[in-house]
Each structure stands twice: as C-alpha cells, then as structure tokens.
Scaffold this active site. Structure first.
Site, mmCIF file in Angstrom:
data_model
loop_
_atom_site.group_PDB
_atom_site.id
_atom_site.type_symbol
_atom_site.label_atom_id
_atom_site.label_comp_id
_atom_site.label_asym_id
_atom_site.label_seq_id
_atom_site.Cartn_x
_atom_site.Cartn_y
_atom_site.Cartn_z
ATOM 1 N N GLU A 126 -10.457 -0.786 124.424
ATOM 2 C CA GLU A 126 -10.522 -1.644 125.878
ATOM 3 C C GLU A 126 -9.971 -2.710 125.394
ATOM 4 O O GLU A 126 -9.544 -3.240 124.300
ATOM 5 C CB GLU A 126 -12.375 -1.926 126.192
ATOM 6 C CG GLU A 126 -13.043 -0.744 126.579
ATOM 7 C CD GLU A 126 -14.416 -0.960 126.735
ATOM 8 O OE1 GLU A 126 -14.847 -2.015 126.808
ATOM 9 O OE2 GLU A 126 -15.118 0.067 126.971
ATOM 10 N N GLN A 277 26.368 3.608 94.969
ATOM 11 C CA GLN A 277 24.912 3.657 94.426
ATOM 12 C C GLN A 277 24.026 3.050 95.523
ATOM 13 O O GLN A 277 22.718 3.272 95.382
ATOM 14 C CB GLN A 277 24.850 2.936 93.180
ATOM 15 C CG GLN A 277 23.634 3.032 92.492
ATOM 16 C CD GLN A 277 23.630 2.178 90.964
ATOM 17 O OE1 GLN A 277 24.459 2.826 90.167
ATOM 18 N NE2 GLN A 277 22.728 1.330 90.604
ATOM 19 N N GLY A 339 25.993 -0.437 111.999
ATOM 20 C CA GLY A 339 25.985 -0.752 113.260
ATOM 21 C C GLY A 339 25.867 0.517 114.198
ATOM 22 O O GLY A 339 25.307 0.579 115.332
ATOM 23 N N GLU A 362 -4.592 5.050 116.890
ATOM 24 C CA GLU A 362 -5.618 5.757 115.917
ATOM 25 C C GLU A 362 -6.076 4.677 114.956
ATOM 26 O O GLU A 362 -6.668 5.337 113.795
ATOM 27 C CB GLU A 362 -5.109 6.816 115.419
ATOM 28 C CG GLU A 362 -4.711 7.950 116.325
ATOM 29 C CD GLU A 362 -5.328 9.460 116.458
ATOM 30 O OE1 GLU A 362 -6.288 9.629 115.463
ATOM 31 O OE2 GLU A 362 -5.138 10.143 117.475
ATOM 32 N N GLY A 363 -6.162 3.556 115.186
ATOM 33 C CA GLY A 363 -6.823 2.478 114.202
ATOM 34 C C GLY A 363 -5.348 1.772 113.433
ATOM 35 O O GLY A 363 -4.686 2.682 112.862
HETATM 36 N N1 COS Z 1 -17.986 9.567 110.074
HETATM 37 C C1 COS Z 1 -19.439 9.273 110.423
HETATM 38 N N2 COS Z 1 -19.919 8.185 110.721
HETATM 39 C C2 COS Z 1 -19.281 7.273 110.579
HETATM 40 C C3 COS Z 1 -17.944 7.074 110.312
HETATM 41 C C4 COS Z 1 -17.474 8.264 110.191
HETATM 42 N N3 COS Z 1 -15.788 8.338 109.700
HETATM 43 N N4 COS Z 1 -17.503 5.849 110.232
HETATM 44 C C5 COS Z 1 -18.561 5.057 110.565
HETATM 45 N N5 COS Z 1 -19.668 5.683 110.716
HETATM 46 C C6 COS Z 1 -21.033 5.312 110.950
HETATM 47 C C7 COS Z 1 -21.480 4.437 109.769
HETATM 48 O O1 COS Z 1 -22.096 5.449 108.825
HETATM 49 C C8 COS Z 1 -22.414 3.515 110.392
HETATM 50 O O2 COS Z 1 -23.653 4.565 110.608
HETATM 51 P P1 COS Z 1 -25.281 3.976 109.982
HETATM 52 O O3 COS Z 1 -25.448 2.385 110.623
HETATM 53 O O4 COS Z 1 -26.200 4.840 110.774
HETATM 54 O O5 COS Z 1 -25.085 3.842 108.663
HETATM 55 C C9 COS Z 1 -21.904 3.427 111.740
HETATM 56 O O6 COS Z 1 -21.137 4.356 112.086
HETATM 57 C C10 COS Z 1 -21.060 2.080 111.948
HETATM 58 O O7 COS Z 1 -20.104 2.100 110.790
HETATM 59 P P2 COS Z 1 -19.603 0.556 110.451
HETATM 60 O O8 COS Z 1 -20.613 -0.263 110.207
HETATM 61 O O9 COS Z 1 -18.552 1.021 109.474
HETATM 62 O O10 COS Z 1 -18.692 0.168 111.741
HETATM 63 P P3 COS Z 1 -17.893 -1.140 112.108
HETATM 64 O O11 COS Z 1 -18.358 -1.570 113.252
HETATM 65 O O12 COS Z 1 -18.081 -2.074 110.928
HETATM 66 O O13 COS Z 1 -16.410 -0.499 112.165
HETATM 67 C C11 COS Z 1 -14.434 0.622 112.092
HETATM 68 C C12 COS Z 1 -15.926 0.583 111.923
HETATM 69 C C13 COS Z 1 -13.703 -0.642 111.901
HETATM 70 C C14 COS Z 1 -13.793 1.589 111.144
HETATM 71 C C15 COS Z 1 -14.092 1.406 113.481
HETATM 72 O O14 COS Z 1 -14.651 0.500 114.468
HETATM 73 C C16 COS Z 1 -12.899 1.964 113.524
HETATM 74 O O15 COS Z 1 -12.490 3.024 113.403
HETATM 75 N N6 COS Z 1 -12.106 1.124 114.378
HETATM 76 C C17 COS Z 1 -10.780 1.375 114.965
HETATM 77 C C18 COS Z 1 -10.863 2.162 116.388
HETATM 78 C C19 COS Z 1 -9.495 3.063 116.488
HETATM 79 O O16 COS Z 1 -9.336 3.671 115.701
HETATM 80 N N7 COS Z 1 -9.151 2.901 117.679
HETATM 81 C C20 COS Z 1 -7.770 3.590 118.273
HETATM 82 C C21 COS Z 1 -8.209 4.463 119.253
HETATM 83 S S1 COS Z 1 -7.351 5.976 119.392
HETATM 84 S S2 COS Z 1 -5.560 5.197 119.920
#
Ligand code: COS
Length: 378
Positions: A126, A277, A339, A362-363
């Site tokens: 979003e 090189q 170029g 994808e992050g």
């Molecule tokens: N598999 C399973 N569970 C997961 C996980 C994974 N890979 N990653 C996190 N979790 C779980 C954690 O264990 C935690 O659960 P509990 O609280 O029950 O222990 C929960 O999810 C929250 O995890 P976390 O605290 O790591 O979350 P954050 O909000 O700190 O952030 C990131 C996590 C930043 C890694 C996540 O928001 C992310 O990947 N962001 C990028 C999003 C993205 O890729 N967007 C692109 C979309 S496609 S173009």
C-alpha cells in the site's frame, strides 16, 4: 550438497532457452519500447503450461518444484525480464491460495490460473505500507457471510489485468500484524483500477493501483484463519524470493553474454578489447559474481523444495545477492560496450533498467538484510 541440476532440469533449461531465443527474443526490444502488455507472450507461456507450472497437479498445474521454476524464470529473463515476470507473478500470486485456501477455493480458482486463462495478482503493498507490511490499512469487515473490503493497494503487478487476487487486509486493527487476514478475490463489484504506473524498466508489465470500494467477498474465500494473513504473506515471499533471484540472475547472465560477445569482436588498439586487461578482468569479475549468485539461488530454491526451516534467511540472501549482482553486471556490461551500450540499439541498456527493480520488489534489499541479520542474532 548437490551442485548439479538433474538431467530433467538440464533438459528443461535447454527447452526454455530454445523457446526464449526463438519466440521471445524477436519481441523483447519491441515489448520494452511499446510498453504494451504482451498478450502474445502471455499466450505463449500459457500454451506451454508455464502459467500453471508451479500449481499442484490436482488443481490442473504441473506441480513443479521451486528449483525447476528458477531454471524457467532464469532462462526467460536472460532474454526478456518482462516475460520472466509474467511467469514469476503468476506463481507468487497463487501461492497464498495454494498454501492457505480451502479445497473449494482452490478448485474454483486454480485450474483457470493453471491454464493461463486468467492472470493473478499479489496485493500486499500500500502507499503507506511497503516495507512495513504489517502496517496494512485496507480493511475487511465481516458482515454475516461476507467480508466487505475497502482500501487501496499500490504497485500491483498485473493490476487491472488479473482476474484473481490474493489480497491482504486488516480484519482486526487492534491486533497489529496479528489482525491481518488474506483473501482470494476474483472479479468482484467495487474493484477498480487507479493509477497505472509509468516505470523505469519492465516497461510492459502492467503495474497499477487497485481500489477496493465495498467489495463483498464470501467468508469461504478467506485464506486460512482470521489473523493468519501476515504469516501467509511472509511464507509466500520466502518461497518466491529465490525466483526473483533467478529472474535477476537471468538478466545478469544475458548482459554478461552480450558483454563477452562485444569484447571478443570489438577492436581497439589493434586487438579485441577483451584482451585488454581492464576489460578482461571486468568480464572475469562479472562471470564470477553471476556464478556465485546462481549457487545461492539454486541452494535457496532447493531448501524451499525440502521445506528447510532455515529457508527465510537463504531466500533473502539469494534475492539480495542475485539482484545486486544483476545491477552490477548490467551496469558493467553497458560500460564494456561504451557508448554503444548506452544506446537503445543494444539490449544491455534495457537489461540495466530492468535489473533495478529486482533490488526493490519482493522486499527491498534493505529488508532482506533485516531478515538475515535478525535471524543471525536470534
Ligand atoms: N515465516 C513465518 N513467519 C514469519 C516470517 C516467515 N518468513 N517472518 C516473520 N514471521 C512471523 C514472526 O515469527 C512473527 O510472529 P510472532 O510474533 O508470532 O513470533 C510475525 O511474523 C512478525 O514478524 P516480525 O516481527 O519479523 O515483523 P516485522 O513487522 O518486524 O517485519 C518484515 C517483518 C520487515 C520482514 C516484513 O514486513 C517484510 O518482509 N516486509 C517486506 C514486504 C515485502 O516484501 N513487500 C513486497 C511485496 S511483493 S512486490
């Protein structure tokens, strides 16, 4: 640890390479220049069964493992990253349905996606929540036997073209990320397309804003339990990042080959520039980085296929390494060609633009570093 693909996977590589060189290569520059979604290429992939390649056989797909998908994604991207993205996104977007959907939902939606009759879209991002996926604001309120969805998703690949969406919504804002739920949304009243983005690369992939205005989705379309959406999204990304890595790898491989061909043919100071090189060493570094990225991508994919509990960290590493490599190698390929590389007459210019987003989507690679470092420090 195995370092070789199976004979079947090697045969698959040959087959996809042939397809890409014969059918996609003649269209690649045009697809980029026109910026129009290449329906002919989408149909080509569908006719080869590639849009259902990763979908389990019981729902009409081929049930391919992630390593085989990576081989396909890499070979398509070596020629045309937009074509590779059509393949990558279909797999990404149906994955939440595959892992968390009910049998009814899977039987209802997956066969058409597997046949490539419908495109799918993964709707997580979003405007105000990109890297912080837990800050999702799109709301899904339960009203009897439906959920009513309101909100906007942005940067959605296939937005406006897809007829099947995995959508991540807040069902209980008091619970933070534990209040996020995932939904399978087909063609539904109230769903419309907002801004269609004008992008640096992957010019013909349609990336758009999607607006949900009182969209009513049956309760049965919820993917998993209420509140399980965030973990479903994370699991999906773990299983998709190696494939984005493979896409980046393919772009890097394509650019490397262009640079080597050029360095062999182009003469300066009375000899091929590759024998100077300064250029020869660049090529050696580029090739080494590509091979290193390939090992990491294949390893992460193999770990996904074995359901290895350490997948997250390797998945993040593979996407980060391969995309950083793609950016470096495509930039160096343009440099080797001087170029000429900067001009649109040569594919490396397109490859350099296409490579950039692999460091972002994808992050972002900063998010990958976060995932890796957190796992290390746990
Ligand atoms: N598999 C399973 N569970 C997961 C996980 C994974 N890979 N990653 C996190 N979790 C779980 C954690 O264990 C935690 O659960 P509990 O609280 O029950 O222990 C929960 O999810 C929250 O995890 P976390 O605290 O790591 O979350 P954050 O909000 O700190 O952030 C990131 C996590 C930043 C890694 C996540 O928001 C992310 O990947 N962001 C990028 C999003 C993205 O890729 N967007 C692109 C979309 S496609 S173009």
């Amino acid at each position: 640890m195995g370092f070789y693909l199976t004979p079947e996977q090697e045969a698959l590589r040959k087959e996809i390479r042939k397809l890409a060189e014969e059918k996609v290569a003649p269209r690649a520059a045009d697809i980029d220049r026109s910026g129009e979604y290449p329906w002919d290429i989408q149909k080509l992939l569908a006719s080869q069964g590639l849009l259902g390649y990763a979908i389990p056989e019981e729902y009409g797909g081929s049930g391919a493992d992630l390593l085989s998908c990576c081989v396909v994604g890499e070979e398509l991207a070596r020629i045309c990253a937009t074509t590779s993205l059509i393949f990558v996104v279909q797999k990404l977007a149906v994955y939440p349905i595959v892992i968390a959907g009910s049998e009814e939902t899977k039987h209802e939606y997956l066969p058409a996606a597997a046949r490539g009759e419908i495109l799918a879209a993964f709707c997580l991002t979003e405007r105000e929540s990109g890297s912080d996926a837990g800050a999702t604001r799109t709301m899904a309120r339960r009203a009897g036997d439906v959920y009513v969805i309101n909100g906007q998703k942005c940067f959605i690949t296939n937005g406006g073209l897809a007829k099947l969406h995995s959508v991540f919504c807040m069902t209980d804002p008091d619970k933070g990320y534990r209040g996020i739920s995932a939904f399978c949304v087909g063609e539904v009243e109230g769903l419309s397309v907002g801004k269609i983005e004008d992008k640096m690369g992957l010019r013909a992939a349609q990336v758009a804003e999607l607006v949900f205005d009182d969209c009513r989705v049956p309760v049965e379309n919820r993917l998993g339990e209420e509140g399980s959406g965030f973990v479903t999204a994370m699991k999906t990304l773990d299983n998709s990042r190696p494939l984005v890595g493979a896409q980046a790898l393919g772009i890097a491989q394509g650019a490397l080959e262009c640079a080597v061909d050029w360095a062999r043919e182009r003469q300066a100071f009375g000899r091929p520039i590759g024998t100077l090189q300064g250029v020869g060493f660049m090529l050696a570094d580029m090739a080494t980085e590509v091979e290193a990225a390939r090992l990491l991508v294949y390893k992460a994919a193999s770990m996904a296929d074995r359901k290895d509990p350490d997948l997250s960290i390797f998945s993040a590493m593979s996407k980060m390494k391969a995309s950083d490599t793609a950016m470096q190698v495509t930039t160096d390929a343009v440099q080797v060609m001087g170029g000429y590389g900067y001009m649109r007459d040569h594919p490396v210019e397109r490859m350099m633009r296409d490579a950039k987003v692999t460091q972002i989507y994808e992050g972002t690679n900063q998010v990958q570093r976060l995932v890796i470092s957190r796992a290390m420090l746990k």
